[in-house]
Enzyme design. Structure first.
Site, PDB file in Angstrom:
ATOM      1  N   GLU A 209       0.789  -1.224   0.000  1.00 56.12           N
ATOM      2  CA  GLU A 209       0.000   0.000   0.000  1.00 56.12           C
ATOM      3  C   GLU A 209       0.828   1.285   0.000  1.00 56.12           C
ATOM      4  OE1 GLU A 209      -2.797  -0.179   3.237  1.00 56.12           O
ATOM      5  OE2 GLU A 209      -3.934  -1.804   2.336  1.00 56.12           O
TER       6      GLU A 209
ATOM      7  N   GLU B  77      -5.791  -8.394   0.943  1.00 49.79           N
ATOM      8  CA  GLU B  77      -6.359  -8.056   2.249  1.00 49.79           C
ATOM      9  C   GLU B  77      -7.835  -7.732   2.067  1.00 49.79           C
ATOM     10  OE1 GLU B  77      -4.546  -4.972   4.686  1.00 49.79           O
ATOM     11  OE2 GLU B  77      -2.543  -5.712   4.183  1.00 49.79           O
TER      12      GLU B  77
HETATM   13  C1  FCB Z   1      -4.457  -2.029   5.706  1.00 48.16           C
HETATM   14  C2  FCB Z   1      -3.085  -2.418   6.215  1.00 48.16           C
HETATM   15  C3  FCB Z   1      -3.103  -3.494   7.272  1.00 48.16           C
HETATM   16  C4  FCB Z   1      -4.244  -3.310   8.255  1.00 48.16           C
HETATM   17  C5  FCB Z   1      -5.550  -3.088   7.523  1.00 48.16           C
HETATM   18  C6  FCB Z   1      -6.744  -2.927   8.433  1.00 48.16           C
HETATM   19  O1  FCB Z   1      -4.411  -0.769   5.135  1.00 48.16           O
HETATM   20  O2  FCB Z   1      -2.294  -2.885   5.144  1.00 48.16           O
HETATM   21  O3  FCB Z   1      -1.848  -3.506   7.901  1.00 48.16           O
HETATM   22  O4  FCB Z   1      -3.957  -2.341   9.148  1.00 48.16           O
HETATM   23  O5  FCB Z   1      -5.443  -1.966   6.709  1.00 48.16           O
END
Ligand code: FCB
Length: 462
Positions: A176, A356
Site C-alpha cells: 500500500e 487483504e
Molecule cells: C491495511 C493495512 C493493514 C491493516 C488493515 C486494516 O491498510 O495494510 O496492515 O492495518 O489496513
C-alpha cells in the site's frame, strides 16, 4: 445471522478451483513484538509510537502479539484454519539493523525458519518486504524522501531473496504505497508523521523506484517465485451530481489508484502528477518501475464517497448509507467489483490476488468463544462478489483475509480487532473466533474436494 460460509453451487465452483488460494495475512510490526530482541533496531513505527498522542491509548508494537516468540503456536492456528497461503511481512531492521548494511543472520534465520515450517505444513509463504516499518536509521537520512533509500531497499530485497530464495512462493515488494504517502507524509496520522506535500511527491517516486529495483533483484535471486506489489483502494463515488463533486471523485481515484498503478503497469505517471512527482524522475526510472510483475495484489475494505472540499481538494465524506464496521468503514462489497473494473478498463492486468479484506468489530470473549456473525457475513459478502467476478472472467487467484490475529492496528492501537483469532493482550491467549471456525470449515471443504479430484485423477490414470 448465519454462522458459516456457504455458497450456491455456481459460486462455490470458482472458489474451490485449484487455481484459487485462501489465506490469511499479518504484518511484522503489527504482530511480532520483540522489538529489541534478536538484534532488531527501531523502525519509524517504534519512534512514532513514542510521540505523545500519535496512537490510541499510547499503545506501541513493543509486545504486540508476541508472535516473534510464539510463531510455532501461530503456525498451529494456520494449520487449524487450513489455509493454503500465509501472507506475512519481514521487519527490515531485523535483517539490516544498522547503517553499515551488515546482515543480521539471526533476524534472517527467524524468517527462514518460519518459511520452512510453513512449507512443511503445506502452506505457501507470501512474503511482503515492506509493510511500513522503515528502519529508523534510514528515516534519519531522509527516509523515502531520499532516493538512496530505494537502492537500499534493493539491497535488502537481495539479502532476503538470497536467504529465503525458493522457499517463498510469492514476494510482494511494498504494501500500500498510497498509505505510506498519504497517511505517513501528507496527513501525518501514520509514521513518520509528516504533513508535507513536497515530501509526499518525493516519497511516491522513490517508493515506486524501490519497487522496480527490488523486482529486478528478486528476479535474479528467487527466479521461481511470483513477484508483485500490493496496492489498495476502493471506487471513488461523488457525494452529489454536482460537477465539483464528480471532478473531486475523479481526482481522488487518480490520487489513490492511478498515481501508483499507471507508472507500474504503463510506465508513465498520469498527466496530473507529471509536474509534482515528475521532477523526481531520472532517466530510465520508469522502465525500472514498470518491470513486469507476475501478479497484482489488491487490498479492499470500503468505498470512498468524495466531495470537493472547501479548499478545492477532494475530501472523503463519512458516508453511512450502508452498515459500518468498527473502523467506521462502510460495508460495500460491490466496491471490490467496481474497483477491479476501473483497473481492467485502464490497464493490461497480470493475475489479481485480493491480498487483504476483513473487518473490525467489537468482539467479546466469553466462555472461550467469540461469536462474530458480522465478520462472517462481511467475508461471505466479499467472497460472493469474488466468485461472481471470476465467473465473469476476471482473473482472481486468491483471497487473503485480514487478519490471522487481533493485533496492533496502527494509529488505533489495540482498540480495533480484525482477527479471525481473538488475542487477550494481557495473557497472549489466542481463541479461535466463530469466523475462524467458519473459514476453517470452508478450507476443509476445499481440501476434501481437492482430495476427491486427485483420487479421480489417479483412478483415471490407472
Ligand atoms: C491495511 C493495512 C493493514 C491493516 C488493515 C486494516 O491498510 O495494510 O496492515 O492495518 O489496513
Amino acid at each position: 445471522m448465519k454462522n458459516d460460509l456457504s455458497f450456491s453451487a455456481d459460486k462455490l465452483q470458482p472458489l474451490m478451483s485449484d487455481d484459487f488460494v485462501f489465506g490469511v495475512a499479518t504484518s511484522a510490526y503489527q504482530i511480532e513484538g520483540a522489538s529489541r530482541a534478536g538484534g532488531r533496531t527501531d523502525s519509524v513505527w517504534d519512534t512514532f509510537c513514542r510521540l505523545n498522542g500519535s496512537i490510541a491509548k499510547s499503545a506501541t508494537g513493543e509486545a504486540a502479539c508476541d508472535s516473534y516468540f510464539r510463531w510455532r503456536d501461530d503456525l498451529e492456528l494456520l494449520v487449524e484454519l487450513g489455509v493454503g497461503a500465509y501472507r506475512f511481512s519481514i521487519s527490515w531492521s531485523r535483517i539490516l539493523p544498522d547503517v553499515s548494511g551488515a546482515l543480521n543472520q539471526e533476524g534472517l534465520d527467524y524468517y527462514i525458519g518460519l518459511a520452512d515450517a510453513l512449507r512443511r505444513r503445506g502452506i505457501r509463504p507470501m512474503v511482503t518486504l515492506h509493510h511500513w516499518d522503515l528502519p529508523q536509521y534510514l528515516q534519519d537520512k531522509g527516509g523515502w524522501q531520499n532516493r538512496e533509500t530505494a537502492y537500499g531497499f534493493a539491497d535488502y530485497a537481495q539479502a532476503v531473496a538470497i536467504g529465503l530464495g525458493s522457499s517463498v512462493d510469492f514476494y510482494t515488494t511494498i504494501n500500500e504505497p498510497w498509505c505510506i504517502v498519504s497517511l505517513g507524509h501528507r496527513s501525518g496520522v501514520h509514521a513518520p508523521g509528516l504533513r508535507d506535500e513536497e515530501a509526499a511527491n518525493a516519497v511516491t517516486h522513490h517508493l515506486l523506484l524501490a519497487h522496480g529495483l527490488a523486482i529486478q533483484a528478486l528476479r535474479d535471486h528467487a527466479p521461481r517465485a511470483q513477484l508483485g506489489i500490493v496496492l489498495n483502494g476502493g471506487p471513488s463515488l461523488p457525494l452529489s451530481d454536482s460537477e465539483a463533486d464528480i471532478d473531486a471523485a475523479g481526482l481522488f481515484e487518480s490520487e489513490q489508484i492511478h498515481r501508483y498503478a499507471s507508472p507500474i503497469l504503463r510506465g508513465e505517471y498520469p498527466d496530473e502528477f507529471v509536474p509534482p512527482v515528475g521532477r523526481y524522475v531520472q532517466r530510465g526510472d520508469l522502465e525500472i518501475i514498470s518491470e513486469p510483475c507476475d501478479y497484482l495484489g489488491w487490498n479492499y475494505y470500503t468505498r470512498n464517497v468524495v466531495r470537493r472540499g472547501d479548499n478545492g481538494s477532494p475530501e472523503i465524506v463519512a458516508a453511512d448509507d450502508y452498515p459500518q464496521t468498527d473502523m467506521g468503514w462502510e460495508i460495500y462489497p460491490d466496491g471490490l467489483r467496481q474497483v477491479c473494473s476501473v483497473l481492467q478498463r485502464n490497464y493490461d492486468l497480470p493475475p489479481l490476488y485480493v491480498t487483504e479484506n476483513g473487518a473490525a468489530f467489537q468482539d467479546t470473549l466469553a466462555d472461550n468463544v467469540v461469536h462474530d456473525p458480522e465478520r462472517i457475513r462481511y467475508i461471505q459478502q466479499h467472497l460472493d462478489v469474488i466468485a461472481d467476478m471470476i465467473a465473469s472472467g476476471v482473473d482472481i487467484r486468491g483471497y487473503i483475509c485480514w487478519t490471522l490475529l487481533d493485533n496492533f492496528e496502527w494509529a488505533e492501537g489495540y482498540s480495533k480487532r480484525f482477527g479471525l483469532v481473538h488475542v487477550d493482550f494481557d495473557t497472549q491467549v489466542r481463541t479461535m473466533k466463530d469466523s475462524g471456525k467458519a473459514f476453517a470449515e470452508l478450507n476443509a471443504t476445499k481440501a476434501r474436494l481437492a482430495a476427491g479430484c486427485n483420487e479421480r485423477r489417479t483412478d483415471a490414470a490407472r
